[in-house]
Design an enzyme around this catalytic site. Structure first.
Site, PDB file in Angstrom:
ATOM      1  N   ASP A  43     -89.205 -64.772  37.104  1.00  0.00           N
ATOM      2  CA  ASP A  43     -88.103 -64.229  37.916  1.00  0.00           C
ATOM      3  C   ASP A  43     -88.336 -64.705  39.146  1.00  0.00           C
ATOM      4  OD1 ASP A  43     -85.735 -62.053  37.773  1.00  0.00           O
ATOM      5  OD2 ASP A  43     -86.775 -62.026  39.408  1.00  0.00           O
ATOM      6  N   TYR A  48     -85.869 -66.228  47.674  1.00  0.00           N
ATOM      7  CA  TYR A  48     -87.610 -65.901  47.695  1.00  0.00           C
ATOM      8  C   TYR A  48     -88.180 -67.146  48.300  1.00  0.00           C
ATOM      9  CZ  TYR A  48     -86.553 -62.247  44.446  1.00  0.00           C
ATOM     10  OH  TYR A  48     -86.030 -60.988  43.468  1.00  0.00           O
ATOM     11  N   LYS A  73     -81.405 -66.634  40.978  1.00  0.00           N
ATOM     12  CA  LYS A  73     -80.326 -65.754  41.490  1.00  0.00           C
ATOM     13  C   LYS A  73     -79.535 -66.431  42.612  1.00  0.00           C
ATOM     14  CE  LYS A  73     -83.512 -62.109  40.667  1.00  0.00           C
ATOM     15  NZ  LYS A  73     -84.765 -62.340  41.292  1.00  0.00           N
ATOM     16  N   HIS A 106     -77.379 -61.793  43.084  1.00  0.00           N
ATOM     17  CA  HIS A 106     -78.302 -60.951  43.396  1.00  0.00           C
ATOM     18  C   HIS A 106     -78.139 -59.747  44.061  1.00  0.00           C
ATOM     19  CE1 HIS A 106     -82.378 -61.894  45.245  1.00  0.00           C
ATOM     20  NE2 HIS A 106     -82.265 -60.634  45.060  1.00  0.00           N
TER      21      HIS A 106
END
Ligand code: NDP
Length: 274
Positions: A43, A48, A73, A106
Site C-alpha cells: 500500500d 508518500y 492513491k 486518498h
C-alpha cells in the site's frame, strides 16, 4: 495468506504492507524484505513520495506481477476529473507498472467538493482496465452515501483508521451492508499506546504471540483487511506470522470492549491539506 473476494470478484490479500512515512530509499529494502517474508499486497500513495522506491523493489524482487497486489492513491491536490487521470498516469510511471490492482481516493476533502468528479476519473481508469479495482479512503457514511447515489462503480474498499482503540463499528456495519470491505490503516495505532495495553498483553502471553500479532489477528477475524507498516526486518516477519493461531470468541469480545473512540489521525470532514 488468506484473501478477501472484493465486490467485483477480485481477490485481495487480507494482510498487506504499508509504507507511509518511509522515505524512497528506505522503501526499496523494506518492500523487498516484505516480499521475501511472504506479503504480496503493498500500500503506497503519491503523497508518500516513495512510489519509485516501491517500484524498484517490485522489479528487483522477481515476484511475478500477477502475484502482486499494488495499491496507490490520488492525493487531494489532484482532485477533479482531468487532474486525477493525469495523477494516475504519473503514479504508474513512478511505479514502473502498466496497471495497479487498486486505486483509491486518498481523502474526500469535502470543502473542495470534487470527490465525485475525482471518483468518476477512477471509474474511467477501472473501465479501461488500468486499475483492477477502485475505492476510497477516509470516507464517512455521508460521503459514501453521496458516492453510491451519484456514481456507478461501488468502491471495493474504504481504507480508514482502525485499531482496538478506534474500532469504527458503525462505519464497518454500513460498509458490510453495501459490500464494501473495510481496510484498516494504522492497524497498530501507528506503534502507539495500544501495543502496551494490558488486556492485549495478557492475551498475547496466553498464545505466546506478541501484542502486534494479537491485534493483527483480531483485525483479520473481524473480516477487515489490515496493512501494518514497519521498516524493521524482524517486525516485518513478526507481523506476517498471524495465520497460525486463532483468538477465541471470549478474547475477541475482550478486544471489542477496548474501544475508546480514540482517533490518532485527521477527521475526514476537517482535513483539507493539499
Ligand atoms: P501502523 O499502525 O502500521 O504502525 C506502524 C508503526 O508501528 C511504526 O512505527 C512501526 O515501527 C511500528 N511497528 C510495526 N510493527 C510493530 C511490531 N510488531 N511491534 C512494535 N512496533 C511495531 O501505522 P501506519 O500509520 O503506518 O499505518 C499502516 C499503513 O496504512 C501506512 O503505512 C499506510 O500504507 C496506510 N495509511 C493510510 C492512510 C490513509 O489516509 N489512507 C493514513 C495512514 C496510514 P518501525 O517501522 O520502526 O518498525
Amino acid at each position: 495468506m488468506e484473501s478477501i473476494t472484493l465486490n467485483n470478484g477480485l481477490k485481495m490479500p487480507q494482510l498487506g504492507f504499508g509504507v507511509w512515512q518511509v522515505p524512497d530509499e528506505e522503501a526499496t529494502p523494506a518492500v523487498k524484505k516484505a516480499l521475501e517474508a511472504g506479503y504480496r499486497s503493498i500500500d503506497t500513495a503519491m503523497i508518500y513520495k516513495n512510489e519509485v522506491g516501491v517500484g524498484k523493489a517490485l522489479k528487483e524482487s522477481g515476484v511475478p506481477r500477477e502475484e502482486l497486489f499494488i495499491t496507490t492513491k490520488v492525493w487531494n491536490s489532484d482532485h477533479g476529473y482531468d487532474n486525477a487521470l493525469k495523477a494516475f498516469d504519473a503514479s504508474l510511471d513512478r511505479l514502473g507498472l502498466d496497471y495497479v490492482d487498486l486505486y483509491l481516493v486518498h481523502w474526500p476533502t469535502p470543502k473542495f467538493d470534487q470527490y465525485i468528479d475525482t471518483y468518476k476519473a477512477l471509474e474511467k481508469i477501472y473501465q479501461d482496465g488500468r486499475a483492477k479495482a477502485i475505492g476510497v479512503c477516509n470516507f464517512d457514511i455521508e460521503h459514501l452515501e453521496r458516492l453510491l447515489s451519484e456514481c456507478e462503480v461501488v468502491p471495493v474498499v474504504n481504507q480508514v483508521e482502525r485499531h482496538p482503540y478506534f474500532q469504527q463499528q458503525k462505519l464497518h456495519d454500513y460498509c458490510k451492508k453495501h459490500n464494501i470491505v473495510l481496510e484498516a490503516y494504522s492497524p497498530l495505532m501507528n506503534g502507539k499506546d495500544v501495543l502496551n495495553d494490558q488486556t492485549i498483553k495478557a492475551i498475547a502471553e496466553k498464545y505466546r504471540k506478541t501484542p502486534a500479532q494479537v491485534i493483527l489477528r483480531w483485525h483479520l477475524q473481524t473480516g477487515v483487511i489490515a496493512i501494518p507498516k514497519s521498516v524493521t526486518p524482524s517486525r516485518i516477519e513478526e507481523n506476517f506470522h498471524v495465520f497460525d493461531f486463532e483468538l477465541t470468541a471470549e478474547d475477541m469480545e475482550k478486544i471489542a470492549a477496548l474501544d475508546k473512540n480514540l482517533r490518532i489521525g485527521a477527521v475526514p470532514n476537517e482535513f483539507h491539506m493539499r
